[in-house]
Motif scaffolding. Structure first.
Motif, PDB file in Angstrom:
ATOM      1  N   LEU A 171       0.830  -1.201   0.000  1.00 55.89           N
ATOM      2  CA  LEU A 171       0.000   0.000   0.000  1.00 55.89           C
ATOM      3  C   LEU A 171       0.868   1.256   0.000  1.00 55.89           C
ATOM      4  CD1 LEU A 171      -2.076  -2.175   1.018  1.00 55.89           C
ATOM      5  CD2 LEU A 171      -3.098  -0.342   2.386  1.00 55.89           C
TER       6      LEU A 171
ATOM      7  N   PHE B  97      -2.553   0.736  -4.643  1.00 54.00           N
ATOM      8  CA  PHE B  97      -2.242  -0.656  -4.342  1.00 54.00           C
ATOM      9  C   PHE B  97      -1.251  -1.194  -5.368  1.00 54.00           C
ATOM     10  CE2 PHE B  97      -6.883  -0.101  -3.581  1.00 54.00           C
ATOM     11  CZ  PHE B  97      -6.895  -0.192  -2.196  1.00 54.00           C
TER      12      PHE B  97
ATOM     13  N   HIS C  83      -7.650   5.082  -2.581  1.00 50.99           N
ATOM     14  CA  HIS C  83      -8.317   4.431  -1.448  1.00 50.99           C
ATOM     15  C   HIS C  83      -8.546   5.395  -0.291  1.00 50.99           C
ATOM     16  CE1 HIS C  83      -4.476   4.251   0.651  1.00 50.99           C
ATOM     17  NE2 HIS C  83      -3.935   3.462  -0.278  1.00 50.99           N
TER      18      HIS C  83
ATOM     19  N   VAL D  19      -8.463  -2.814   4.723  1.00 45.48           N
ATOM     20  CA  VAL D  19      -8.181  -3.215   3.346  1.00 45.48           C
ATOM     21  C   VAL D  19      -8.155  -4.736   3.270  1.00 45.48           C
ATOM     22  CG1 VAL D  19      -6.565  -3.095   1.434  1.00 45.48           C
ATOM     23  CG2 VAL D  19      -6.832  -1.126   2.948  1.00 45.48           C
TER      24      VAL D  19
END
Length: 836
Positions: free
Chosen positions: A665, A676, A695, A713
C-alpha cells in the motif's frame, strides 16, 4: 513452587544452622549487631540484570536474597561482594541453588568458601509492634558509590516493627512492616532483632513513606527446610488413560538430620475428584503404579433442549435415533428443529436432513447437581455438541513429615492426541465475484460500525453495530449485508471462523457461538476464567481453537485446551495478540509506542505455543496459511526472519484473505490518493499496480492506530475485488480486480503451488490431496521423491495414500518435485500426522 539446580544437592548435605543464642547470654549492643550484620551482608551484582543485597547464613558459603534480585540471571555467575569499599573487600562468585518466586526468596552458593561470617536464624516469638530491628543493605545500588567504578559501602539502619501483616485470618504471618529507612538496592538484605539474629528479609517498600516490608523468618525457614521433589510423569495418550502407568519421584532434603518424608501421588483427570495413591520407596526412588484417569463414562454429549419457554442443559448418553429411515447418533448432530417437517443439522454445520424423528423419546439429562428425565419429543429445538474429552491429567506429588505437608510439586500431563486444531478447509465456503456495475462501487452500511472481523474464510465481513445491538454480516458474494445477528448487550468482543461467530458478552460474562450457515445460536457458556471478557480471536478459515483473553479454548465446548508455552506453563497465553492467520495457527502482535518497537508472533504447533520476537517491523499480520507474515517493512517468516534480504523492499504489506497474493500500500495524503500494488508470494516483480485507486487511507507506517489499514483493506482474489473500509466506518468500497487474469497477462514466469496439504489422516482411512499449481509455461508434471509406503501421486497431481489400520501414530514426511515443460522445478514438502 521451588526450582533447584541439581548439581548442588550433595554439597547441601553439610548445611548446619547454629542454635539460637542462649537466653543467659548478654544481648549485644546496636553497634555490635551492626558490625555482625555488615560482615555477613554482601552486595549482589547480576550480569546484565542489576544489583541488590544478600546475606550469609552458613560459613561454607550459603547466601539468601530475593528472587526478584537474581531473576533472569539464574544461570549466570553472580558476584557477591563482602566488605565493599574497604581494604578487606572480597568478591566471591556464586550460583543460584534454589528459588521460590511466590515468596520471593533465592538461595545462592559460593563454591570452596569456608569460615565466612554468617548470621543465625531467629524466631518471630516475642516480635511485636514497636520491637526494635536493624537492617543492612545497599540502598540505591551503585548510585551511592563515591567512584562509579567501585562498589558502594554498606548502610546500616535502625527502626522498629510497625505492623505484622497476617493472611488466612491471622493464622499465617505474611509480612513484617518496618519503618527502617530503605529503598531499592536493599532488597534481599537481613532484618535483625535485638539478639542480632535474622527475623526477616527485606523485600519491598513505598518510597518516601517509611513503610517497608520484610519476609518473616518463618517463611525463610520453610523455604530452606522444604525438600526438593524430582518428578517427571510418564507420557500420556488416549489409549493409556485407563492403563496402569508407573510414576516415579525422587526427594532431596537441604538440611542434615531432616526426617525422611513419605510421599503420595494425587491424580485428577478433567473435572473428576482427585484420587490418592501412597508411594513406596524402592532403591532410593519412590514408586507407584496408577491409572491416570478413573473409570471413563460411556460416551456422552452436551445437550440443550428448548421446551416451551425454557431450556434444559446438561449431558446425556450418545443414543441412536432415526431421521426418516436413517439411523444416527446424537454426537453426529449439531441441531434438531422440530418443525412441521423436522430438520436435522449435522455436526459439520452445513449438511441438513429432513424427515420424521423416531426412537428419540425420554432420556436422562445430567445437570451436574441432579439428574432429570426429559421427553425430547416435546422439545421445539435441541442443540448438541460433543462432551469434552479428558485433555489433561494433573499429577501432584506431596511430601509429608509427621502428618504435615512439607513440600509438593505439580505436573500437568497432556493427552498427546487431544491437542490438534480441527481440520477445516476454507475452500468449502465458496467465494464468487459479485455483480458490480462499475470498477469502483460504494455499499453503504445501515449504521456506523465500531469493529469488523473477517469470517467464512474471507467470504464475510462482519460489522459490530452497537447502537442497534446487531452484528451485520456483509456477504462479499452478494456485495451487501445479508444477515443480522442479535446482541443482548452493546459492549462485546467477537471473532469469526470458517463456520461460526463467537461473541463475548462483557456484562453477562458469557460466550456465545452462532452458526454462519444457519445464523442460529448454537452454544452459550461461561469461559473457564473469572476475569472480564476483553478479547476474542479466531482464524477466519478455521474451526478453532478460539482464543479468549489470550487463552486457547475449544470452539465446541468453550473449555480450556491443554496447550502449554515454551517453558511448559499451562495454560499458555498469547496475551493481547489480536491478529490470527486464517488457519488459526499464527497470531501477531506489536508495540510501537516505545523505542525500540517490538513485534511478536505466537505459533501454535501441536500442544505448544512458541513465541518469536522481532524489532522495528511494526504491524505483523500473518498470511492465511501462517507461513508468511506481512509487515510495514516487507515480508518475513512466521518466526519473524527474512528468507531473502530484498523481502524488505515490498514496503507496507497486507495479505490476501486467501491464497498467496498480497498487497503493498501507498498512503493517501489528507484523505486523497493512495494506491495498491499486487504481488504473488515467490515473485519479486509486481503483478499489477493500481496507483490511482484513491483508497483515501492515510498512515505513517508506525502502526499506532487501533484501526489501521489491516482492518480496512481486504484483498479477496476469489471475489475479484479489493474491499476498503473508509475511516467514516459507514460504508464498504469495492474495487474490481481480477488478479488471476492480471497474472496471466503479465510477462512474469511463474511456477507455484497454491494448495494447502492435509495436516493429518487417521489410520485405516484414505488421504486424497489434489495439488493446485499456477504455471506460466504449463505442462506441469509431478514426482513423489519421499513419502510413506503406499503413497502415490497421479499425473494430474493428486496425492493418495490408504493408511494401513496398524500404522503407528506419528509424522510422515513428504517431498514432491513439480516441473513445468520449460524444465523449471520446485519442491513441495509437507508433514502429515497419522492419528489413531
Amino acid at each position: 513452587m521451588f526450582r533447584t539446580i541439581a548439581h548442588v544437592v550433595v554439597f547441601l548435605g553439610v548445611l548446619v544452622f547454629a542454635k539460637q543464642t542462649s537466653a543467659q547470654e548478654e544481648k549485644p549492643t546496636k553497634v555490635e549487631i551492626g558490625r555482625r550484620g555488615k560482615a555477613a551482608t554482601a552486595f549482589v551484582e547480576v550480569p546484565k540484570i542489576g544489583s541488590g543485597t544478600a546475606f550469609c547464613i552458613h560459613p561454607t558459603g550459603l547466601f539468601v536474597t530475593n528472587e526478584h534480585v537474581i531473576h533472569g540471571g539464574e544461570k549466570a555467575e553472580i558476584s557477591l561482594v563482602l566488605d565493599p569499599s574497604l581494604v578487606t573487600q572480597r568478591v566471591l562468585k556464586a550460583k543460584v541453588v534454589r528459588t521460590d518466586k511466590v515468596h520471593d526468596l533465592a538461595l545462592l552458593r559460593v563454591d570452596g568458601a569456608k569460615d565466612l561470617p554468617s548470621l543465625q536464624l531467629g524466631s518471630m516469638e516475642g516480635i511485636a509492634e514497636l520491637s526494635e530491628v536493624i537492617a543492612c543493605g545497599f540502598p540505591l545500588g551503585r548510585d551511592l558509590s563515591l567512584d562509579k567504578k567501585e562498589y558502594p559501602a554498606i548502610s546500616v539502619n535502625a527502626g522498629s516493627v510497625t505492623a505484622l501483616r497476617y493472611k488466612a485470618k491471622g493464622r499465617e504471618l505474611d509480612h513484617i512492616q518496618i519503618d527502617v529507612a530503605l529503598t531499592y538496592g536493599n532488597s534481599g538484605g537481613p532484618v535483625l532483632d535485638t539478639k542480632g539474629q535474622i527475623i526477616g528479609v527485606v523485600v519491598s517498600g513505598i518510597p518516601a513513606k517509611g513503610i517497608n516490608q520484610a519476609i518473616p523468618v518463618s517463611t525463610l525457614d520453610r523455604f530452606l527446610n522444604a525438600p526438593d521433589i524430582a518428578f517427571t510423569p510418564p507420557e500420556l495418550t488416549r489409549e493409556s488413560l485407563e492403563k496402569l502407568l508407573e510414576f516415579k519421584a525422587g526427594v532431596v532434603s537441604f538440611l542434615p538430620k531432616t526426617p525422611e518424608p513419605s510421599l503420595k501421588l494425587l491424580l485428577q483427570a478433567g473435572d473428576e475428584e482427585a484420587r490418592e495413591f501412597p508411594m513406596k520407596k524402592q532403591g532410593g526412588v519412590w514408586v507407584v503404579s496408577a491409572k491416570p484417569a478413573g473409570k471413563i463414562a460411556a460416551r456422552r454429549v452436551e445437550i440443550s433442549a428448548r421446551i416451551g419457554t425454557g431450556a434444559v442443559t446438561g449431558t446425556t448418553e450418545d443414543v441412536v435415533f432415526k431421521v426418516g429411515d436413517k439411523p444416527m447418533r446424537l454426537s453426529a448432530v449439531r441441531r434438531i428443529e422440530f418443525k412441521e417437517k423436522p430438520v436435522v443439522l449435522l455436526a459439520d454445520g452445513r449438511t441438513t436432513i429432513e424427515g420424521e424423528i423416531a426412537n428419540l423419546g425420554t432420556v436422562e439429562i445430567d445437570l451436574a447437581d441432579q439428574k432429570i428425565k426429559v421427553d425430547l419429543m416435546k422439545a421445539t429445538q435441541i442443540t448438541l455438541s460433543a462432551a469434552p474429552e479428558i485433555m489433561s491429567v494433573m499429577a501432584t506429588v506431596i511430601a509429608i513429615v509427621e502428618g504435615k505437608e512439607v513440600g509438593r510439586t505439580e505436573s500437568r500431563m497432556l493427552v498427546l492426541e487431544a491437542v490438534r486444531p480441527p481440520i477445516a478447509d476454507s475452500a468449502s465456503v465458496k467465494i464468487t465475484p459479485p455483480t458490480l456495475d462499475e470498477d469502483k462501487v460504494i455499499k453503504r452500511l445501515p449504521e456506523v460500525y465500531s469493529n469488523v472481523v473477517v469470517g467464512g474464510g474471507g467470504r464475510y465481513l462482519i460489522f459490530h453495530l452497537p447502537r442497534i445491538k446487531r452484528l451485520a454480516v456483509f456477504d462479499v458474494n452478494e456485495a451487501r449485508v445479508t444477515k443480522y445477528i442479535p446482541l443482548t448487550e452493546p459492549d462485546i468482543a467477537f471473532a469469526a471462523g470458517l463456520d461460526s461467530v463467537v461473541i463475548g458478552l462483557k456484562k453477562a460474562g458469557k460466550l456465545e457461538r452462532w452458526s454462519l450457515t444457519t445464523f442460529e445460536l448454537e452454544k452459550t457458556a461461561s469461559p473457564p476464567f473469572k476475569e472480564d471478557i476483553s478479547l476474542v480471536v479466531m482464524g477466519d478459515g478455521s474451526n478453532g481453537p478460539v482464543v479468549v483473553n489470550g487463552q486457547f479454548l475449544d470452539l465446541d465446548t468453550f473449555r480450556g485446551l491443554p496447550i502449554v508455552d515454551q517453558k511448559g506453563n499451562h495454560p499458555a497465553s498469547i496475551g493481547g495478540a489480536r491478529f490470527p492467520s486464517a488457519d488459526g495457527t499464527v497470531f501477531g502482535s506489536w508495540n510501537t509506542h516505545y523505542s525500540p518497537s517490538s513485534s511478536t508472533t505466537f505459533v501454535l504447533e501441536g500442544g505448544m505455543v512458541n513465541r518469536y520476537e522481532g524489532g522495528e517491523l511494526h504491524h505483523v499480520i500473518p498470511g492465511p496459511d501462517g507461513k508468511t507474515v506481512f509487515t510495514a517493512k516487507g515480508i518475513v517468516s512466521r518466526t519473524l526472519q527474512r528468507s531473502e534480504a530484498d523481502d524488505a523492499t515490498y514496503g507496507y504489506c497486507l495479505p490476501a484473505v486467501r491464497g498467496d497474493y498480497f498487497l503493498a500500500l501507498s498512503s493517501a495524503t489528507g484523505g486523497k490518493g493512495g494506491g495498491f500494488t499486487v504481488y504473488l508470494r515467490g515473485l519479486k516483480q509486481p503483478i499489477v499496480k493500481l496507483d490511482k485507486a484513491e483508497h483515501g487511507l492515510s498512515f505513517d507506517g508506525w502502526d499506532r492506530e487501533t484501526d489501521g489499514p489491516w482492518r480496512r483493506v481486504f484483498l479477496i482474489p476469489d471475489a475479484k475485488v479489493i474491499a476498503v473500509l473508509p475511516s467514516s466506518n459507514d460504508r464498504v468500497v469495492l474495487y474490481k480486480l481480477d488478479v488471476d487474469a492480471a497474472l496471466e497477462k503479465s510477462d512474469l514466469d511463474y511456477l507455484l503451488v497454491t494448495s494447502r496439504p492435509p495436516r493429518e489422516v487417521k489410520a485405516g482411512e484414505t488421504l486424497s490431496y489434489p495439488i493446485r499449481v499456477k504455471s506460466k509455461k504449463g505442462g506441469v508434471a509431478f514426482n513423489l521423491d519421499l513419502g510413506p509406503k503406499g503413497m502415490a501421486v497421479s499425473a494430474t497431481g493428486v496425492v493418495t495414500w490408504t493408511v494401513p489400520v496398524g500404522t503407528p501414530a506419528g509424522n510422515e514426511e513428504v517431498i514432491l518435485t513439480v516441473r513445468d515443460k520449460a524444465g523449471q522445478e520446485i519442491f513441495h514438502t509437507f508433514t502429515v500426522k497419522v492419528m489413531k
